[in-house]
Design a protein around this motif. Structure first.
Motif, PDB file in Angstrom:
ATOM      1  N   THR A   1      -4.524   6.402  -5.976  1.00  0.00           N
ATOM      2  CA  THR A   1      -5.443   5.710  -6.881  1.00  0.00           C
ATOM      3  C   THR A   1      -4.874   5.643  -8.287  1.00  0.00           C
ATOM      4  OG1 THR A   1      -7.334   6.408  -5.547  1.00  0.00           O
ATOM      5  CG2 THR A   1      -7.787   5.729  -7.814  1.00  0.00           C
ATOM      6  N   ALA A   2      -4.320   6.746  -8.769  1.00  0.00           N
ATOM      7  CA  ALA A   2      -3.725   6.770 -10.108  1.00  0.00           C
ATOM      8  C   ALA A   2      -2.570   5.779 -10.199  1.00  0.00           C
ATOM      9  CB  ALA A   2      -3.247   8.176 -10.460  1.00  0.00           C
ATOM     10  N   LEU A   3      -1.721   5.743  -9.189  1.00  0.00           N
ATOM     11  CA  LEU A   3      -0.587   4.830  -9.192  1.00  0.00           C
ATOM     12  C   LEU A   3      -1.062   3.379  -9.229  1.00  0.00           C
ATOM     13  CD1 LEU A   3       2.445   4.287  -9.031  1.00  0.00           C
ATOM     14  CD2 LEU A   3       2.265   4.467  -6.536  1.00  0.00           C
ATOM     15  N   GLU A   4      -2.023   3.046  -8.391  1.00  0.00           N
ATOM     16  CA  GLU A   4      -2.528   1.670  -8.359  1.00  0.00           C
ATOM     17  C   GLU A   4      -3.174   1.281  -9.685  1.00  0.00           C
ATOM     18  OE1 GLU A   4      -5.068   1.787  -4.936  1.00  0.00           O
ATOM     19  OE2 GLU A   4      -3.360   1.883  -3.552  1.00  0.00           O
ATOM     20  N   ARG A   5      -3.952   2.178 -10.252  1.00  0.00           N
ATOM     21  CA  ARG A   5      -4.617   1.879 -11.534  1.00  0.00           C
ATOM     22  C   ARG A   5      -3.612   1.719 -12.660  1.00  0.00           C
ATOM     23  NH1 ARG A   5      -9.917   5.813 -11.163  1.00  0.00           N
ATOM     24  NH2 ARG A   5     -11.037   4.495  -9.677  1.00  0.00           N
ATOM     25  N   GLU A   6      -2.641   2.618 -12.732  1.00  0.00           N
ATOM     26  CA  GLU A   6      -1.659   2.528 -13.805  1.00  0.00           C
ATOM     27  C   GLU A   6      -0.783   1.281 -13.659  1.00  0.00           C
ATOM     28  OE1 GLU A   6      -1.792   4.182 -16.593  1.00  0.00           O
ATOM     29  OE2 GLU A   6      -3.474   5.299 -15.773  1.00  0.00           O
ATOM     30  N   CYS A   7      -0.471   0.893 -12.432  1.00  0.00           N
ATOM     31  CA  CYS A   7       0.286  -0.345 -12.233  1.00  0.00           C
ATOM     32  C   CYS A   7      -0.526  -1.551 -12.699  1.00  0.00           C
ATOM     33  CB  CYS A   7       0.704  -0.501 -10.772  1.00  0.00           C
ATOM     34  SG  CYS A   7       2.073   0.591 -10.310  1.00  0.00           S
ATOM     35  N   ALA A   8      -1.829  -1.531 -12.480  1.00  0.00           N
ATOM     36  CA  ALA A   8      -2.696  -2.620 -12.955  1.00  0.00           C
ATOM     37  C   ALA A   8      -2.735  -2.646 -14.480  1.00  0.00           C
ATOM     38  CB  ALA A   8      -4.100  -2.466 -12.373  1.00  0.00           C
TER      39      ALA A   8
ATOM     40  N   PRO B   1       0.828  -1.204   0.000  1.00  0.00           N
ATOM     41  CA  PRO B   1       0.000   0.000   0.000  1.00  0.00           C
ATOM     42  C   PRO B   1       0.865   1.258   0.000  1.00  0.00           C
ATOM     43  CG  PRO B   1      -0.497  -1.408   1.901  1.00  0.00           C
ATOM     44  CD  PRO B   1       0.634  -2.032   1.149  1.00  0.00           C
ATOM     45  N   VAL B   2       0.475   2.205  -0.801  1.00  0.00           N
ATOM     46  CA  VAL B   2       1.188   3.473  -0.861  1.00  0.00           C
ATOM     47  C   VAL B   2       0.617   4.361   0.232  1.00  0.00           C
ATOM     48  CG1 VAL B   2       1.693   5.485  -2.278  1.00  0.00           C
ATOM     49  CG2 VAL B   2       1.548   3.232  -3.322  1.00  0.00           C
TER      50      VAL B   2
ATOM     51  N   HIS C   1       5.607   3.425 -20.482  1.00  0.00           N
ATOM     52  CA  HIS C   1       5.938   4.843 -20.639  1.00  0.00           C
ATOM     53  C   HIS C   1       4.706   5.723 -20.416  1.00  0.00           C
ATOM     54  CE1 HIS C   1       6.925   8.619 -22.745  1.00  0.00           C
ATOM     55  NE2 HIS C   1       8.127   8.382 -22.265  1.00  0.00           N
ATOM     56  N   LYS C   2       3.592   5.382 -21.056  1.00  0.00           N
ATOM     57  CA  LYS C   2       2.373   6.186 -20.915  1.00  0.00           C
ATOM     58  C   LYS C   2       1.904   6.229 -19.468  1.00  0.00           C
ATOM     59  CE  LYS C   2       0.384   5.593 -25.512  1.00  0.00           C
ATOM     60  NZ  LYS C   2      -0.732   5.025 -26.272  1.00  0.00           N
ATOM     61  N   SER C   3       1.915   5.082 -18.814  1.00  0.00           N
ATOM     62  CA  SER C   3       1.463   5.025 -17.423  1.00  0.00           C
ATOM     63  C   SER C   3       2.399   5.802 -16.507  1.00  0.00           C
ATOM     64  CB  SER C   3       1.336   3.568 -16.964  1.00  0.00           C
ATOM     65  OG  SER C   3       0.268   2.936 -17.636  1.00  0.00           O
ATOM     66  N   ALA C   4       3.710   5.702 -16.739  1.00  0.00           N
ATOM     67  CA  ALA C   4       4.669   6.460 -15.934  1.00  0.00           C
ATOM     68  C   ALA C   4       4.441   7.961 -16.117  1.00  0.00           C
ATOM     69  CB  ALA C   4       6.097   6.079 -16.299  1.00  0.00           C
ATOM     70  N   CYS C   5       4.123   8.388 -17.338  1.00  0.00           N
ATOM     71  CA  CYS C   5       3.836   9.807 -17.595  1.00  0.00           C
ATOM     72  C   CYS C   5       2.601  10.255 -16.818  1.00  0.00           C
ATOM     73  CB  CYS C   5       3.622  10.050 -19.086  1.00  0.00           C
ATOM     74  SG  CYS C   5       5.144  10.046 -20.063  1.00  0.00           S
ATOM     75  N   LYS C   6       1.575   9.428 -16.789  1.00  0.00           N
ATOM     76  CA  LYS C   6       0.345   9.793 -16.076  1.00  0.00           C
ATOM     77  C   LYS C   6       0.594   9.959 -14.583  1.00  0.00           C
ATOM     78  CE  LYS C   6      -2.755   7.585 -19.386  1.00  0.00           C
ATOM     79  NZ  LYS C   6      -3.708   6.491 -19.609  1.00  0.00           N
TER      80      LYS C   6
ATOM     81  N   GLY D   1       8.009  -2.537 -10.511  1.00  0.00           N
ATOM     82  CA  GLY D   1       7.495  -3.877 -10.219  1.00  0.00           C
ATOM     83  C   GLY D   1       6.446  -4.318 -11.224  1.00  0.00           C
ATOM     84  N   ALA D   2       5.571  -3.396 -11.598  1.00  0.00           N
ATOM     85  CA  ALA D   2       4.532  -3.718 -12.581  1.00  0.00           C
ATOM     86  C   ALA D   2       5.162  -4.009 -13.937  1.00  0.00           C
ATOM     87  CB  ALA D   2       3.534  -2.567 -12.687  1.00  0.00           C
ATOM     88  N   GLY D   3       6.152  -3.216 -14.336  1.00  0.00           N
ATOM     89  CA  GLY D   3       6.820  -3.434 -15.616  1.00  0.00           C
ATOM     90  C   GLY D   3       7.550  -4.762 -15.665  1.00  0.00           C
ATOM     91  N   GLU D   4       8.255  -5.088 -14.604  1.00  0.00           N
ATOM     92  CA  GLU D   4       8.983  -6.355 -14.561  1.00  0.00           C
ATOM     93  C   GLU D   4       8.021  -7.542 -14.559  1.00  0.00           C
ATOM     94  OE1 GLU D   4      12.148  -6.732 -11.681  1.00  0.00           O
ATOM     95  OE2 GLU D   4      12.662  -4.610 -11.916  1.00  0.00           O
TER      96      GLU D   4
END
Length: 172
Positions: free
Chosen positions: A90-97, A80-81, A112-117, A138-141
């Motif tokens: 919320t944005a971080l959790e959604r983009e990681c998903a 949890p952040v 890249h797009k998610s990291a920008c958001k 972690g999500a990318g790996e």
């Protein structure tokens, strides 16, 4: 353009994917969801013809092994952040998903797009950069991207957005 097409039957119960240069330079494979220009077709480069009418052979085991996707590491639930605003978390959790759900053929672009958001929340001070980078890494790996590629992509996105972020008041 002067090359050859070799046709094989896929092993039962295996869903191979298309690839480009995975087996070697200029060697592409077509499987599930892919298509080829087949004998009888004509393109600007000429007509496609059968050069050997032998029956289609089973895909050799060694080749099937090289074309089978490696098992991806299990997606580890993100810790949890506890920093940043609710919207940033919320944005971080959604983009990681979103990143974790991405398959071949777009993983780096999605990363890249998610990291920008997420980076705009870092730029606004709502989320520590290291927290965002660790979660996105972690999500990318988890998609099978190499760690170094993830780090480079995430840093590039974060650096650019942080340097060019629209102030929160103007973004609202």
């Amino acid at each position: 353009r002067g090359g050859e097409h070799l046709y094989f039957t896929a092993p039962a119960g295996v869903r191979l994917k298309c690839s480009a240069n995975r087996l070697g330079p200029h060697v592409d494979t077509r499987a599930w969801g892919g298509y080829v220009v087949a004998p009888g077709s004509t393109t600007g480069d000429g007509a496609y013809e059968v050069t050997d009418d032998a029956p289609v052979a089973p895909l050799p085991g060694w080749l099937a092994e090289r074309l089978t996707e490696p098992n991806r590491p299990a997606v580890v639930p993100l810790a949890p952040v506890r920093d940043g605003t609710r919207a940033a978390r919320t944005a971080l959790e959604r983009e990681c998903a979103v990143i974790a759900a991405t398959t071949d053929g777009g993983r780096n672009n999605t990363l890249h797009k998610s990291a920008c958001k997420v980076a705009r929340f870092v730029a606004w001070g709502d989320l520590p950069r290291d927290v965002a980078e660790r979660a996105i890494q972690g999500a990318g790996e988890s998609t099978g991207l190499p760690p170094a590629e993830c780090r480079t992509t995430i840093r590039s996105a974060m650096d650019w957005v942080i340097a060019h972020a629209t102030p929160r008041q103007a973004a609202s």
